[in-house]
Design a protein around this motif. Structure first.
Motif, PDB file in Angstrom:
ATOM      1  N   ALA A  79       0.830  -1.209   0.000  1.00 21.29           N
ATOM      2  CA  ALA A  79       0.000   0.000   0.000  1.00 21.29           C
ATOM      3  C   ALA A  79       0.863   1.257   0.000  1.00 21.29           C
ATOM      4  O   ALA A  79       0.566   2.238  -0.700  1.00 21.29           O
ATOM      5  CB  ALA A  79      -0.928  -0.006   1.214  1.00 21.29           C
ATOM      6  N   LEU A  80       1.953   1.232   0.773  1.00 24.50           N
ATOM      7  CA  LEU A  80       2.850   2.387   0.818  1.00 24.50           C
ATOM      8  C   LEU A  80       3.533   2.609  -0.525  1.00 24.50           C
ATOM      9  O   LEU A  80       3.629   3.747  -1.011  1.00 24.50           O
ATOM     10  CB  LEU A  80       3.892   2.189   1.922  1.00 24.50           C
ATOM     11  CG  LEU A  80       4.968   3.275   2.050  1.00 24.50           C
ATOM     12  CD1 LEU A  80       4.341   4.644   2.260  1.00 24.50           C
ATOM     13  CD2 LEU A  80       5.925   2.942   3.186  1.00 24.50           C
ATOM     14  N   VAL A  81       3.998   1.525  -1.140  1.00 26.05           N
ATOM     15  CA  VAL A  81       4.644   1.653  -2.452  1.00 26.05           C
ATOM     16  C   VAL A  81       3.648   2.152  -3.493  1.00 26.05           C
ATOM     17  O   VAL A  81       3.955   3.039  -4.302  1.00 26.05           O
ATOM     18  CB  VAL A  81       5.250   0.300  -2.881  1.00 26.05           C
ATOM     19  CG1 VAL A  81       5.718   0.350  -4.332  1.00 26.05           C
ATOM     20  CG2 VAL A  81       6.413  -0.067  -1.975  1.00 26.05           C
ATOM     21  N   GLY A  82       2.444   1.598  -3.474  1.00 30.59           N
ATOM     22  CA  GLY A  82       1.430   2.032  -4.428  1.00 30.59           C
ATOM     23  C   GLY A  82       1.066   3.496  -4.270  1.00 30.59           C
ATOM     24  O   GLY A  82       0.925   4.234  -5.260  1.00 30.59           O
ATOM     25  N   ARG A 220      -6.785   9.541   3.595  1.00 28.09           N
ATOM     26  CA  ARG A 220      -7.390   9.792   2.280  1.00 28.09           C
ATOM     27  C   ARG A 220      -8.566   8.857   2.024  1.00 28.09           C
ATOM     28  O   ARG A 220      -9.575   9.258   1.440  1.00 28.09           O
ATOM     29  CB  ARG A 220      -6.332   9.640   1.183  1.00 28.09           C
ATOM     30  CG  ARG A 220      -5.362  10.807   1.132  1.00 28.09           C
ATOM     31  CD  ARG A 220      -4.385  10.678  -0.014  1.00 28.09           C
ATOM     32  NE  ARG A 220      -3.533  11.853  -0.089  1.00 28.09           N
ATOM     33  CZ  ARG A 220      -3.802  12.937  -0.800  1.00 28.09           C
ATOM     34  NH1 ARG A 220      -4.925  12.990  -1.498  1.00 28.09           N
ATOM     35  NH2 ARG A 220      -2.974  13.965  -0.824  1.00 28.09           N
ATOM     36  N   ILE A 221      -8.428   7.606   2.448  1.00 32.25           N
ATOM     37  CA  ILE A 221      -9.541   6.665   2.273  1.00 32.25           C
ATOM     38  C   ILE A 221     -10.749   7.113   3.095  1.00 32.25           C
ATOM     39  O   ILE A 221     -11.890   7.116   2.617  1.00 32.25           O
ATOM     40  CB  ILE A 221      -9.098   5.247   2.671  1.00 32.25           C
ATOM     41  CG1 ILE A 221      -7.964   4.768   1.758  1.00 32.25           C
ATOM     42  CG2 ILE A 221     -10.274   4.277   2.617  1.00 32.25           C
ATOM     43  CD1 ILE A 221      -7.353   3.451   2.174  1.00 32.25           C
ATOM     44  N   ILE A 225     -14.642   8.529   1.745  1.00 30.53           N
ATOM     45  CA  ILE A 225     -15.935   8.030   2.238  1.00 30.53           C
ATOM     46  C   ILE A 225     -16.722   9.151   2.903  1.00 30.53           C
ATOM     47  O   ILE A 225     -17.932   9.311   2.683  1.00 30.53           O
ATOM     48  CB  ILE A 225     -15.705   6.867   3.220  1.00 30.53           C
ATOM     49  CG1 ILE A 225     -14.993   5.708   2.513  1.00 30.53           C
ATOM     50  CG2 ILE A 225     -17.023   6.401   3.826  1.00 30.53           C
ATOM     51  CD1 ILE A 225     -14.555   4.599   3.440  1.00 30.53           C
ATOM     52  N   ALA A 226     -16.034   9.955   3.716  1.00 28.27           N
ATOM     53  CA  ALA A 226     -16.711  11.023   4.457  1.00 28.27           C
ATOM     54  C   ALA A 226     -17.272  12.088   3.523  1.00 28.27           C
ATOM     55  O   ALA A 226     -18.336  12.662   3.795  1.00 28.27           O
ATOM     56  CB  ALA A 226     -15.743  11.650   5.457  1.00 28.27           C
ATOM     57  N   ARG A 227     -16.584  12.362   2.419  1.00 26.91           N
ATOM     58  CA  ARG A 227     -17.091  13.363   1.472  1.00 26.91           C
ATOM     59  C   ARG A 227     -18.449  12.955   0.911  1.00 26.91           C
ATOM     60  O   ARG A 227     -19.349  13.784   0.762  1.00 26.91           O
ATOM     61  CB  ARG A 227     -16.097  13.551   0.321  1.00 26.91           C
ATOM     62  CG  ARG A 227     -14.862  14.324   0.696  1.00 26.91           C
ATOM     63  CD  ARG A 227     -13.996  14.631  -0.502  1.00 26.91           C
ATOM     64  NE  ARG A 227     -13.813  13.492  -1.395  1.00 26.91           N
ATOM     65  CZ  ARG A 227     -12.900  13.455  -2.362  1.00 26.91           C
ATOM     66  NH1 ARG A 227     -12.098  14.490  -2.558  1.00 26.91           N
ATOM     67  NH2 ARG A 227     -12.790  12.396  -3.124  1.00 26.91           N
ATOM     68  N   ALA A 291     -13.730  18.480   0.700  1.00 18.86           N
ATOM     69  CA  ALA A 291     -12.421  17.994   1.140  1.00 18.86           C
ATOM     70  C   ALA A 291     -11.966  18.728   2.398  1.00 18.86           C
ATOM     71  O   ALA A 291     -11.423  18.123   3.327  1.00 18.86           O
ATOM     72  CB  ALA A 291     -11.401  18.164   0.021  1.00 18.86           C
ATOM     73  N   ARG A 292     -12.185  20.033   2.436  1.00 20.37           N
ATOM     74  CA  ARG A 292     -11.800  20.805   3.617  1.00 20.37           C
ATOM     75  C   ARG A 292     -12.599  20.389   4.849  1.00 20.37           C
ATOM     76  O   ARG A 292     -12.067  20.318   5.959  1.00 20.37           O
ATOM     77  CB  ARG A 292     -12.016  22.293   3.351  1.00 20.37           C
ATOM     78  CG  ARG A 292     -11.078  22.884   2.323  1.00 20.37           C
ATOM     79  CD  ARG A 292     -11.278  24.380   2.206  1.00 20.37           C
ATOM     80  NE  ARG A 292     -10.364  24.966   1.243  1.00 20.37           N
ATOM     81  CZ  ARG A 292     -10.190  26.274   1.079  1.00 20.37           C
ATOM     82  NH1 ARG A 292     -10.889  27.130   1.815  1.00 20.37           N
ATOM     83  NH2 ARG A 292      -9.332  26.731   0.185  1.00 20.37           N
ATOM     84  N   ALA A 293     -13.869  20.119   4.650  1.00 21.43           N
ATOM     85  CA  ALA A 293     -14.732  19.787   5.787  1.00 21.43           C
ATOM     86  C   ALA A 293     -14.378  18.443   6.411  1.00 21.43           C
ATOM     87  O   ALA A 293     -14.665  18.208   7.594  1.00 21.43           O
ATOM     88  CB  ALA A 293     -16.192  19.794   5.345  1.00 21.43           C
ATOM     89  N   THR A 294     -13.762  17.557   5.644  1.00 19.20           N
ATOM     90  CA  THR A 294     -13.527  16.190   6.134  1.00 19.20           C
ATOM     91  C   THR A 294     -12.060  15.876   6.423  1.00 19.20           C
ATOM     92  O   THR A 294     -11.776  14.880   7.083  1.00 19.20           O
ATOM     93  CB  THR A 294     -14.031  15.169   5.098  1.00 19.20           C
ATOM     94  OG1 THR A 294     -13.399  15.425   3.829  1.00 19.20           O
ATOM     95  CG2 THR A 294     -15.538  15.275   4.925  1.00 19.20           C
ATOM     96  N   LYS A 295     -11.124  16.693   5.949  1.00 20.21           N
ATOM     97  CA  LYS A 295      -9.712  16.338   6.061  1.00 20.21           C
ATOM     98  C   LYS A 295      -9.248  16.243   7.509  1.00 20.21           C
ATOM     99  O   LYS A 295      -8.562  15.282   7.893  1.00 20.21           O
ATOM    100  CB  LYS A 295      -8.854  17.360   5.305  1.00 20.21           C
ATOM    101  CG  LYS A 295      -7.368  17.031   5.313  1.00 20.21           C
ATOM    102  CD  LYS A 295      -7.099  15.691   4.640  1.00 20.21           C
ATOM    103  CE  LYS A 295      -5.613  15.384   4.585  1.00 20.21           C
ATOM    104  NZ  LYS A 295      -5.339  14.098   3.909  1.00 20.21           N
ATOM    105  N   GLY A 296      -9.566  17.219   8.329  1.00 20.97           N
ATOM    106  CA  GLY A 296      -9.104  17.193   9.713  1.00 20.97           C
ATOM    107  C   GLY A 296      -9.623  15.988  10.473  1.00 20.97           C
ATOM    108  O   GLY A 296      -8.870  15.304  11.180  1.00 20.97           O
ATOM    109  N   MET A 297     -10.911  15.716  10.332  1.00 23.72           N
ATOM    110  CA  MET A 297     -11.500  14.549  10.987  1.00 23.72           C
ATOM    111  C   MET A 297     -10.830  13.265  10.516  1.00 23.72           C
ATOM    112  O   MET A 297     -10.502  12.378  11.321  1.00 23.72           O
ATOM    113  CB  MET A 297     -13.000  14.514  10.693  1.00 23.72           C
ATOM    114  CG  MET A 297     -13.745  13.300  11.203  1.00 23.72           C
ATOM    115  SD  MET A 297     -13.787  11.915  10.021  1.00 23.72           S
ATOM    116  CE  MET A 297     -14.628  12.642   8.634  1.00 23.72           C
TER     117      MET A 297
END
Length: 342
Positions: A79-82, A220-221, A225-227, A291-297
């Motif tokens: 996952a890290l390499v991808g 990011r995952i 989903i949250a968006r 994206a802004r609304a969900t990034k911190g959470m």
């Protein structure tokens, strides 16, 4: 002749299996009963699949001692390499190319010299560090690589600097970026400190550093989903500064119709803010708001998941964590004076 032959036959020693022993039958019965008690005679020999044999062979060749270590390395390391390869497209120094890889509106801030320099350092260093960090977890080829540590530590410090404006600079996102940056840098420095002092502690801090670094992937995952969730709810908004909004919406009529307060007479766009509906279905501006609304959470939840996960893994595999004796990793009980350290 017959008497001599019979005498020789009588003097010929019998085979050992034919010699009578009053205890032979008793011993055989004891063995039979013991085998029955253990269930050995009814248990067929355990057959392993060729795939399992192949997995164990590769695990042994690469130097793993715990049976699940290779699987964990393949899944999480893959996952890290991808992720690193996917983000490598942002290494193109052309502004249009890198702006296309960012959240809409972020390039408005990142084109400023302070953020632009740190953005490129962050992208290049963390991409190289992420690709090379996976190799450090193969015991057979593991080497002390200060280059990987430098890339990850410095790259994340640069990422913390651009966190001031990343995803709009929301306070919850800023705090998440700063917390992760401190955790990664602190773990990396302790890992360097223990390289030759205590191999066991070095392994633990390196695991923590890389797992904390990977929290960005989980975030990011969660954010994706949250968006969609907040879009369905439909009552979430984010704040945009007017000059940032005007830069993103290049159509003056669109700005005039949707946000007339930003172009009202006597208004300074650099000091006036408006609320933008968060949605993934209404264009780049509203997508950026989601994206802004969900990034911190997402950052904080991902950080919590990774902290708990790495501590559980460290304790579950502590018995296989060898200590360095010369150039060899010996078991924990190699020396009576060795103690478990965390």
């Amino acid at each position: 002749m017959s008497s001599n032959a019979s005498t020789r036959m009588n003097n010929t020693p019998l085979p050992r299996s034919e010699i009578y022993s009053p205890y032979a039958q008793h011993h055989e019965q004891e063995k039979t009963h013991d085998a029955e008690d253990l269930g050995i005679e009814n248990r067929p020999p355990k057959q392993h699949s060729p795939l399992l044999h192949f997995y164990r062979s590769i695990s042994w060749i690469l130097g793993f001692k715990d049976k699940y270590s290779l699987l964990n390395c393949f899944v999480w390391g893959g996952a890290l390499v991808g992720f690193s390869l996917a983000r490598s497209v942002a290494m193109n120094p052309k502004p249009k190319s890198i702006a296309a890889e960012l959240v809409p509106g972020e390039w408005f801030w990142f084109q400023q010299p302070l953020y632009k320099i740190n953005l490129f350092f962050h992208i290049y260093l963390t991409t190289f560090g992420g690709l090379c960090a996976v190799l450090q977890f193969f015991p057979a080829i593991r080497r002390v690589s200060y280059g990987v540590l430098f890339c990850l530590i410095v790259g994340n410090i640069c990422g913390s600097i651009i966190g001031r404006r990343s995803f709009g600079g929301e306070l919850n996102a800023q705090s998440g970026f700063y917390a992760l940056g401190i955790m990664i840098a602190f773990s990396g420095l302790l890992g360097i400190y223990n390289v030759k002092r205590d191999t066991r502690r070095h392994r633990k801090w390196m695991l923590r550093m890389v797992v904390y670094f990977c929290a960005a992937i989980t975030a990011r995952i969660i954010m994706i989903i949250a968006r969609e969730i907040i879009t369905t709810i439909g009552t979430y908004y984010s704040i945009f500064r007017c000059d940032e909004l005007i830069d993103l919406l290049t159509d003056a009529q669109a700005v005039q119709s949707a946000f007339p307060q930003c172009v009202a007479p006597g208004i300074n766009p650099a000091s006036f803010w408006v609320a933008v509906h968060a949605s993934t279905h209404n264009g780049p501006l509203h997508l950026a708001s989601a994206a802004r609304a969900t990034k911190g959470m997402a950052l904080w939840i991902a950080t919590l998941i990774h902290v708990v996960g790495v501590e559980y893994y460290i304790r579950a595999t502590d018995a296989a964590n060898g200590m360095r004796v010369g150039f060899v990793l010996e078991p924990l009980d190699y020396s009576e004076s060795s103690t478990t350290s965390y």
